[in-house]
Design a protein around this motif. Structure first.
Motif, mmCIF file in Angstrom:
data_model
loop_
_atom_site.group_PDB
_atom_site.id
_atom_site.type_symbol
_atom_site.label_atom_id
_atom_site.label_comp_id
_atom_site.label_asym_id
_atom_site.label_seq_id
_atom_site.Cartn_x
_atom_site.Cartn_y
_atom_site.Cartn_z
ATOM 1 N N LEU A 155 -17.847 63.253 12.898
ATOM 2 C CA LEU A 155 -18.759 62.170 13.262
ATOM 3 C C LEU A 155 -18.237 60.846 12.704
ATOM 4 O O LEU A 155 -18.311 60.597 11.506
ATOM 5 N N TYR A 156 -17.720 60.026 13.591
ATOM 6 C CA TYR A 156 -17.218 58.715 13.199
ATOM 7 C C TYR A 156 -18.291 57.654 13.447
ATOM 8 O O TYR A 156 -19.267 57.887 14.152
ATOM 9 N N THR A 157 -18.090 56.484 12.838
ATOM 10 C CA THR A 157 -19.044 55.395 12.984
ATOM 11 C C THR A 157 -18.505 54.321 13.922
ATOM 12 O O THR A 157 -17.314 54.289 14.247
ATOM 13 N N ARG A 158 -19.389 53.422 14.314
ATOM 14 C CA ARG A 158 -18.986 52.328 15.194
ATOM 15 C C ARG A 158 -17.979 51.415 14.502
ATOM 16 O O ARG A 158 -17.069 50.879 15.152
ATOM 17 N N TYR A 159 -18.122 51.227 13.201
ATOM 18 C CA TYR A 159 -17.194 50.349 12.493
ATOM 19 C C TYR A 159 -15.819 50.980 12.329
ATOM 20 O O TYR A 159 -14.828 50.271 12.136
ATOM 21 N N GLN A 160 -15.746 52.293 12.410
ATOM 22 C CA GLN A 160 -14.433 52.931 12.393
ATOM 23 C C GLN A 160 -13.684 52.663 13.690
ATOM 24 O O GLN A 160 -12.449 52.635 13.702
ATOM 25 N N LEU A 161 -14.416 52.465 14.778
ATOM 26 C CA LEU A 161 -13.764 52.027 16.013
ATOM 27 C C LEU A 161 -13.131 50.656 15.798
ATOM 28 O O LEU A 161 -12.014 50.383 16.247
ATOM 29 N N ARG A 162 -13.843 49.786 15.126
ATOM 30 C CA ARG A 162 -13.340 48.433 14.846
ATOM 31 C C ARG A 162 -12.077 48.487 13.987
ATOM 32 O O ARG A 162 -11.095 47.780 14.250
ATOM 33 N N LYS A 163 -12.075 49.335 12.964
ATOM 34 C CA LYS A 163 -10.897 49.484 12.119
ATOM 35 C C LYS A 163 -9.729 50.072 12.901
ATOM 36 O O LYS A 163 -8.572 49.713 12.665
ATOM 37 N N THR A 164 -10.043 50.980 13.817
ATOM 38 C CA THR A 164 -9.003 51.579 14.653
ATOM 39 C C THR A 164 -8.337 50.519 15.519
ATOM 40 O O THR A 164 -7.113 50.509 15.690
ATOM 41 N N ALA A 165 -9.140 49.609 16.057
ATOM 42 C CA ALA A 165 -8.604 48.561 16.927
ATOM 43 C C ALA A 165 -7.589 47.699 16.182
ATOM 44 O O ALA A 165 -6.489 47.423 16.689
ATOM 45 N N PHE A 166 -7.910 47.287 14.966
ATOM 46 C CA PHE A 166 -7.020 46.388 14.235
ATOM 47 C C PHE A 166 -5.802 47.136 13.695
ATOM 48 O O PHE A 166 -4.707 46.571 13.616
ATOM 49 N N THR A 167 -5.988 48.396 13.311
ATOM 50 C CA THR A 167 -4.854 49.196 12.836
ATOM 51 C C THR A 167 -3.833 49.376 13.944
ATOM 52 O O THR A 167 -2.625 49.221 13.729
ATOM 53 N N ASN A 168 -4.311 49.688 15.145
ATOM 54 C CA ASN A 168 -3.396 49.887 16.275
ATOM 55 C C ASN A 168 -2.791 48.569 16.750
ATOM 56 O O ASN A 168 -1.632 48.525 17.174
ATOM 57 N N PHE A 169 -3.574 47.497 16.705
ATOM 58 C CA PHE A 169 -3.056 46.202 17.142
ATOM 59 C C PHE A 169 -1.901 45.754 16.253
ATOM 60 O O PHE A 169 -0.933 45.141 16.725
ATOM 61 N N LEU A 170 -1.991 46.071 14.958
ATOM 62 C CA LEU A 170 -0.955 45.656 14.015
ATOM 63 C C LEU A 170 0.390 46.334 14.303
ATOM 64 O O LEU A 170 1.435 45.832 13.895
ATOM 65 N N LYS A 171 0.352 47.439 15.024
ATOM 66 C CA LYS A 171 1.611 48.122 15.360
ATOM 67 C C LYS A 171 2.484 47.273 16.277
ATOM 68 O O LYS A 171 3.705 47.445 16.309
ATOM 69 N N GLY A 172 1.858 46.372 17.011
ATOM 70 C CA GLY A 172 2.630 45.542 17.930
ATOM 71 C C GLY A 172 2.569 44.067 17.605
ATOM 72 O O GLY A 172 2.955 43.233 18.427
ATOM 73 N N ALA A 173 2.046 43.708 16.422
ATOM 74 C CA ALA A 173 1.914 42.291 16.060
ATOM 75 C C ALA A 173 2.029 42.132 14.557
ATOM 76 O O ALA A 173 1.918 43.102 13.805
ATOM 77 N N ASP A 174 2.272 40.892 14.120
ATOM 78 C CA ASP A 174 2.317 40.617 12.681
ATOM 79 C C ASP A 174 0.901 40.444 12.154
ATOM 80 O O ASP A 174 -0.067 40.367 12.916
ATOM 81 N N ILE A 175 0.769 40.326 10.841
ATOM 82 C CA ILE A 175 -0.550 40.272 10.217
ATOM 83 C C ILE A 175 -1.291 38.997 10.594
ATOM 84 O O ILE A 175 -2.520 38.988 10.748
ATOM 85 N N GLY A 176 -0.561 37.890 10.776
ATOM 86 C CA GLY A 176 -1.208 36.640 11.156
ATOM 87 C C GLY A 176 -1.838 36.711 12.538
ATOM 88 O O GLY A 176 -2.965 36.257 12.754
ATOM 89 N N THR A 177 -1.097 37.286 13.487
ATOM 90 C CA THR A 177 -1.624 37.437 14.840
ATOM 91 C C THR A 177 -2.797 38.404 14.853
ATOM 92 O O THR A 177 -3.790 38.188 15.555
ATOM 93 N N THR A 178 -2.704 39.462 14.059
ATOM 94 C CA THR A 178 -3.805 40.418 13.966
ATOM 95 C C THR A 178 -5.049 39.762 13.383
ATOM 96 O O THR A 178 -6.170 40.034 13.826
ATOM 97 N N LYS A 179 -4.865 38.878 12.409
ATOM 98 C CA LYS A 179 -6.002 38.147 11.836
ATOM 99 C C LYS A 179 -6.694 37.297 12.903
ATOM 100 O O LYS A 179 -7.927 37.279 13.011
ATOM 101 N N ALA A 180 -5.900 36.600 13.701
ATOM 102 C CA ALA A 180 -6.480 35.772 14.762
ATOM 103 C C ALA A 180 -7.203 36.628 15.793
ATOM 104 O O ALA A 180 -8.289 36.270 16.274
ATOM 105 N N PHE A 181 -6.625 37.778 16.123
ATOM 106 C CA PHE A 181 -7.236 38.681 17.096
ATOM 107 C C PHE A 181 -8.559 39.234 16.574
ATOM 108 O O PHE A 181 -9.532 39.390 17.318
#
Length: 404
Positions: free
Chosen positions: A321-347
């Motif tokens: 049982l995962y939470t809605r905020y774990q979806l949010r963390k998943t989004a940023f973790t995966n986004f960082l695989k294709g971007a730097d930390i600055g771009t991920t912060k803006a996203f």
């Protein structure tokens, strides 16, 4: 000596520094003598004793205030102080913060120290509450909430001269670690997508949460008018909030974004399919609010039903049982695989990369292993290069540079 002026006094003898009140028979007035806040002895006379007592009380209060020992309501309890403080801040803090403070006060503060005097509350009193809550099994978040609420209330009280000190300042936090949720593992995320693909609503809701990563309350506030099929983008203009005594309503987002969020063609196709399906299945709607994820009757959806959605999806997918905020963390973790930390912060919409790194990005063990292997390879190559340079330096020193 004027015996009339020093006639027997009917008042109780006062302690040092409390001033003097006596009846002057010659003048037929009540005489008051005391040191004012500047340390100068002052004498005044009044027709009525109650007037003399009021003036003396005012002088003592002014003196105490100048020395930092005056409290407006010395007998006020912690519960009364916090109630007044919270109602005074209702228009200065966000509704979510208000609910958080209110919950901490009602559930964790008032039952234990609400009856104590606010002006004499000590660090020990607060630490005793924290220990009691820990003994009862309450988590790190609840305990930190108590400390933050008291600290904020007393800081405001000091600023407004209602309190003289902040007893939360020197409190030592308990040595307990918070339970930090992590991004959803790739294998479980695949299972969630496979299950969500059976429903256009589920797939669109999962995609927005696990790929775009906006806050759950912002997802509930998304409207179809926020989607641009031409520009392949999505604007985040509002969130859905519930305030005590009021129905669900739109409110400003927690943070401002620089502009629309870009969408891929696949993401847009998922939203279009959800919209088409929604238009075909709105016969039972009583409202049309224009939101992308309404409740069953077309109105704004609350967090309870949205939490139930992710819970049911996890059960159907056969994953933890995962939470809605774990979806949010998943989004940023995966986004960082294709971007730097600055771009991920803006996203992400965050203003601090530290917040993003500490609380939202949780790389999988395989990614950590790959990074460790790359680091080891770089280390060995650097060591090899340094060793070769040392050998070359030695050969030069002994004149054997060309023997290699």
């Amino acid at each position: 000596m004027n015996t009339a002026e020093n006639a027997p006094r009917n008042t109780k003898k006062r302690g040092n520094g409390e001033g003097t009140i006596f009846k002057s028979q010659r003048r037929n007035r009540w005489v008051v003598a005391c040191y004012d806040y500047k340390g100068i002895r002052r004498t005044e006379s009044f027709k009525k004793k109650i007037e003399a007592e009021a003036w003396l009380a005012e002088q003592i209060a002014m003196r105490m205030r100048s020395k930092g020992t005056y409290v407006l309501k010395p007998k006020e309890t912690v519960e009364e102080f916090l109630a007044d403080w919270l109602i005074s801040r209702r228009h200065q803090i966000r509704p979510n913060s208000y609910r958080s403070y209110d919950s901490a006060i009602r559930n964790f503060i008032n039952p234990y120290i609400g009856m104590l005097q606010a002006s004499t509350l000590t660090e020990g009193d607060i630490e005793a509450v924290l220990n009691t809550l820990a003994d009862k099994g309450y988590g790190h978040g609840s305990i930190v909430g108590v400390l933050r609420t008291l600290s904020k209330a007393y800081n405001d009280g000091m600023r407004k001269k209602f309190q003289l000190h902040n007893p939360a300042t020197g409190v030592q936090m308990l040595s307990m670690k918070p339970i930090v949720s992590r991004a959803i593992p790739a294998r479980d995320l695949d299972q969630l997508y496979a299950t969500a693909s059976e429903s256009p609503y589920d797939l669109a809701r999962l995609m927005i949460g696990a790929e775009i990563g906006i806050r759950p309350s912002e997802i509930m506030g998304l409207m179809w008018s926020d989607i641009s099929g031409v520009e392949l983008s999505m604007s985040v203009e509002r969130q859905v909030q519930r305030v005590k005594g009021m129905p669900l309503h739109f409110a400003e987002t927690k943070t401002d974004r620089l502009g629309p969020i870009p969408l891929t063609e696949r993401q847009m196709a998922i939203l279009v399919n959800h919209h088409r399906h929604q238009m075909l299945n709105r016969a039972n709607w009583k409202f049309d609010t224009g939101v992308i994820f309404p409740n069953k009757v077309g109105n704004l959806q609350d967090e309870t039903s949205d939490k139930e959605w992710i819970r049911n999806l996890c059960i159907r997918a056969g994953v933890p049982l995962y939470t809605r905020y774990q979806l949010r963390k998943t989004a940023f973790t995966n986004f960082l695989k294709g971007a730097d930390i600055g771009t991920t912060k803006a996203f992400s919409g965050h203003t601090s990369t530290k917040t993003l790194e500490d609380h939202y990005i949780t790389p999988e063990s395989s990614a950590v292993r790959e990074a460790a292997n790359r680091a080891e390879k770089a280390l060995l190559e650097d060591q090899k290069a340094r060793k070769a340079q040392q050998i070359k330096s030695i050969d030069i020193k002994f004149g054997r540079e060309n023997t290699l």
